[in-house]
Design a protein around this motif. Structure first.
Motif, mmCIF file in Angstrom:
data_model
loop_
_atom_site.group_PDB
_atom_site.id
_atom_site.type_symbol
_atom_site.label_atom_id
_atom_site.label_comp_id
_atom_site.label_asym_id
_atom_site.label_seq_id
_atom_site.Cartn_x
_atom_site.Cartn_y
_atom_site.Cartn_z
ATOM 1 N N SER A 91 -9.320 -12.661 -0.251
ATOM 2 C CA SER A 91 -8.264 -11.655 -0.113
ATOM 3 C C SER A 91 -7.271 -12.128 0.935
ATOM 4 N N VAL A 92 -6.282 -11.291 1.187
ATOM 5 C CA VAL A 92 -5.242 -11.617 2.161
ATOM 6 C C VAL A 92 -5.850 -11.834 3.555
ATOM 7 N N PHE A 93 -7.017 -11.203 3.807
ATOM 8 C CA PHE A 93 -7.626 -11.272 5.140
ATOM 9 C C PHE A 93 -8.415 -12.564 5.358
ATOM 10 N N THR A 94 -8.762 -13.273 4.253
ATOM 11 C CA THR A 94 -9.657 -14.432 4.400
ATOM 12 C C THR A 94 -9.094 -15.688 3.750
ATOM 13 N N SER A 95 -7.790 -15.718 3.493
ATOM 14 C CA SER A 95 -7.219 -16.897 2.832
ATOM 15 C C SER A 95 -6.093 -17.494 3.674
ATOM 16 N N ASP A 96 -5.903 -18.791 3.511
ATOM 17 C CA ASP A 96 -4.897 -19.531 4.275
ATOM 18 C C ASP A 96 -3.749 -19.981 3.366
ATOM 19 N N ALA A 97 -2.695 -20.426 4.010
ATOM 20 C CA ALA A 97 -1.587 -21.169 3.382
ATOM 21 C C ALA A 97 -1.097 -20.521 2.087
ATOM 22 N N GLU A 98 -1.035 -21.334 0.993
ATOM 23 C CA GLU A 98 -0.416 -20.826 -0.247
ATOM 24 C C GLU A 98 -1.180 -19.645 -0.832
ATOM 25 N N GLU A 99 -2.527 -19.713 -0.764
ATOM 26 C CA GLU A 99 -3.327 -18.620 -1.323
ATOM 27 C C GLU A 99 -3.009 -17.316 -0.583
ATOM 28 N N HIS A 100 -2.866 -17.430 0.740
ATOM 29 C CA HIS A 100 -2.538 -16.252 1.553
ATOM 30 C C HIS A 100 -1.158 -15.714 1.169
ATOM 31 N N THR A 101 -0.191 -16.620 1.000
ATOM 32 C CA THR A 101 1.171 -16.208 0.647
ATOM 33 C C THR A 101 1.167 -15.446 -0.683
ATOM 34 N N ARG A 102 0.360 -15.932 -1.633
ATOM 35 C CA ARG A 102 0.271 -15.297 -2.957
ATOM 36 C C ARG A 102 -0.256 -13.862 -2.831
ATOM 37 N N PHE A 103 -1.351 -13.691 -2.077
ATOM 38 C CA PHE A 103 -1.910 -12.340 -1.897
ATOM 39 C C PHE A 103 -0.941 -11.441 -1.123
ATOM 40 N N ARG A 104 -0.339 -12.025 -0.095
ATOM 41 C CA ARG A 104 0.544 -11.242 0.784
ATOM 42 C C ARG A 104 1.713 -10.675 -0.029
ATOM 43 N N ARG A 105 2.234 -11.515 -0.920
ATOM 44 C CA ARG A 105 3.367 -11.084 -1.739
ATOM 45 C C ARG A 105 2.985 -9.875 -2.603
ATOM 46 N N MET A 106 1.731 -9.869 -3.046
ATOM 47 C CA MET A 106 1.273 -8.762 -3.901
ATOM 48 C C MET A 106 1.189 -7.447 -3.137
ATOM 49 N N LEU A 107 1.015 -7.555 -1.825
ATOM 50 C CA LEU A 107 0.837 -6.340 -1.027
ATOM 51 C C LEU A 107 2.132 -5.867 -0.387
ATOM 52 N N SER A 108 3.137 -6.728 -0.397
ATOM 53 C CA SER A 108 4.296 -6.405 0.446
ATOM 54 C C SER A 108 5.178 -5.294 -0.121
ATOM 55 N N LYS A 109 5.168 -5.114 -1.447
ATOM 56 C CA LYS A 109 6.101 -4.164 -2.079
ATOM 57 C C LYS A 109 6.040 -2.756 -1.472
ATOM 58 N N PRO A 110 4.827 -2.126 -1.367
ATOM 59 C CA PRO A 110 4.825 -0.754 -0.835
ATOM 60 C C PRO A 110 5.125 -0.681 0.660
ATOM 61 N N PHE A 111 5.066 -1.843 1.359
ATOM 62 C CA PHE A 111 5.205 -1.788 2.823
ATOM 63 C C PHE A 111 6.543 -2.328 3.317
ATOM 64 N N THR A 112 7.490 -2.491 2.418
ATOM 65 C CA THR A 112 8.794 -2.969 2.874
ATOM 66 C C THR A 112 9.419 -1.918 3.798
ATOM 67 N N PHE A 113 10.284 -2.369 4.657
ATOM 68 C CA PHE A 113 10.943 -1.482 5.619
ATOM 69 C C PHE A 113 11.619 -0.323 4.877
ATOM 70 N N ARG A 114 12.271 -0.653 3.748
ATOM 71 C CA ARG A 114 13.005 0.367 2.992
ATOM 72 C C ARG A 114 12.064 1.441 2.441
ATOM 73 N N ARG A 115 10.943 0.983 1.853
ATOM 74 C CA ARG A 115 9.990 1.961 1.291
ATOM 75 C C ARG A 115 9.380 2.833 2.382
ATOM 76 N N VAL A 116 9.056 2.198 3.513
ATOM 77 C CA VAL A 116 8.429 2.964 4.607
ATOM 78 C C VAL A 116 9.430 3.964 5.193
ATOM 79 N N GLU A 117 10.669 3.532 5.384
ATOM 80 C CA GLU A 117 11.688 4.460 5.903
ATOM 81 C C GLU A 117 11.847 5.656 4.969
ATOM 82 N N GLY A 118 11.745 5.391 3.665
ATOM 83 C CA GLY A 118 11.840 6.466 2.676
ATOM 84 C C GLY A 118 10.680 7.453 2.766
ATOM 85 N N LEU A 119 9.564 7.007 3.383
ATOM 86 C CA LEU A 119 8.390 7.883 3.523
ATOM 87 C C LEU A 119 8.466 8.794 4.748
ATOM 88 N N ARG A 120 9.409 8.530 5.655
ATOM 89 C CA ARG A 120 9.438 9.295 6.914
ATOM 90 C C ARG A 120 9.464 10.818 6.705
#
Length: 405
Positions: A91-120
């Protein structure tokens, strides 16, 4: 003979906090000028403990440092984490380099600054509803069950698309998994129930997607990018990290504010978003709640602060002493909401820093400010030395915080 002496002198980790200063990191972690030293963990191995702010930042950003817990020399939290290392999907917590980037990208959508600001507005509404219920209910009220747990749990449930009515189930299993010394058997049972719950949810969202993070993951399963098990592992990580850490930070943060009334006044009396934001950074610095360190292993020799960390040696980056390093933060034992705390490491640093940090910041900014403003006479309902602190969890905090007003 000096080697033997050194062996004897290596302290055990994790270390005990001083009961008289429960907000402070364990005293033997502070004041080490080199910023790193050897410690002994549960399995008898002696990884490096990083306590300096500069050293922590350098190692967080160093590509010779790995989070892959399958590598030899990795300093596992406990027996449970070691025993399940080959059973858990990457998972994102136990992977390095490219594998980490791949997982991270999958998680980033709901946590973008814009989405979070919209949740305020939604976070503000949930916070106000919890405070309404506190004011209408009996005294003393427990801040943990009435505010600290429900706010982040409702928010992360809505964000992930997890039915809130199941929150007791996932809070219970998250708790089993987050025990600081959990046995392999206990941890495994909890992890399996939670994983199965998320697998079922991902499969349901594959058929009926909605606007939420588990649907985003299900979409990637449908596209063949990840397996259902990997999606469930990512979802589980977000679910636990998304409510447990923020809940602990709210509980112990309210206590720190009640113990520092002049700082509480400063936060209560401002409407400046920058002042409120910095106050949260300082609370994060002062209270760094992850108390088992960020675990890593060196994949190459690393020269740092006059020492050499050899390839294959474990590394534990402890955020609490790093955030109390007086070279980075003068008078670190003072909670000072007006100091520039922008460099605090409570969310980590570098490529592995907390993916949900914008969400946590928004929740903490809203909750602390709203609570102080709406209940200005809030005070502790028990003596300070009777507050039950969580010494036995991965995330520090308080088990309950009875308050009155």
């Amino acid at each position: 003979m000096p080697e033997t002496l050194t062996e004897v002198d290596i302290p055990d980790y994790p270390m005990e906090r001083d009961a008289r200063c429960p907000f402070a990191p364990p005293p033997q972690m502070l004041g080490n000028d080199s910023g790193l030293s050897r410690v002994r963990i549960w399995d008898g191995s002696t990884p490096w403990l990083i306590t300096g702010h500069e050293e922590a930042r350098a190692l967080f950003a160093d590509s010779r440092v790995s989070v892959d817990d399958r590598r030899a020399g990795f300093p596992h939290w406990n027996e449970h984490m070691l025993s399940t290392v080959d059973k858990r999907p990457r998972s994102v917590f136990t992977s390095d380099a490219e594998e980490h980037t791949r997982f991270r990208r999958m998680l980033s959508k709901p946590f973008t600054f814009r989405r979070v600001e919209g949740l305020r507005p939604a976070i503000q509404k949930i916070t106000d509803e919890c405070i309404d219920a506190i004011l209408a209910g009996p005294q003393p009220a427990d801040i943990v069950t009435t505010l600290a747990l429900p706010v982040p749990t409702v928010v992360i449930s809505e964000m992930l698309g997890v039915p809130y009515e199941d929150h007791e189930f996932f809070q219970h299993h998250a708790n089993v998994g987050l025990a600081r010394y959990s046995s392999a058997e206990d941890g495994q049972k909890g992890a399996m129930s939670l994983a199965q719950y998320l697998i079922n949810l991902v499969e349901a969202k594959q058929k009926n997607p909605a606007e939420d993070a588990v649907s985003d993951l299900a979409e990637r399963v449908n596209a063949g990018e990840i397996s259902v098990k990997e999606a469930a592992q990512l979802g589980t990580g977000l679910l636990i990290a998304g409510h447990e850490t923020t809940a602990n930070m709210i509980g112990i943060g309210v206590l720190a504010l009640l113990e520092n009334p002049e700082q509480a006044d400063l936060l209560r009396n401002t409407e400046d978003p920058k002042v409120i934001a910095n106050a949260v950074e300082e609370l994060m610095r002062y209270l760094s709640i992850i108390q088992n360190g960020q675990r890593r292993v060196a994949i190459d020799d690393i020269a740092i602060s006059g020492q050499t960390i050899r390839a294959g040696e474990g590394i534990i980056i402890d955020l609490a002493p790093s955030n109390w390093d007086d070279k980075a933060f003068p008078h670190p034992d003072k909670l000072d909401l007006s100091r520039d705390a922008g460099q605090q490491l409570g969310f980590g640093y570098g490529r592995h820093q907390c993916v949900g940090q914008q969400l946590a910041r928004a929740e903490l900014q809203i909750v602390f400010h709203t609570l102080l403003r709406r209940i200005p006479t809030l005070r502790l309902a028990i003596p300070f030395d009777e507050v039950p602190f969580k010494h036995d969890r991965l995330a520090y905090g308080v088990y309950e915080l009875p308050v009155t007003w």
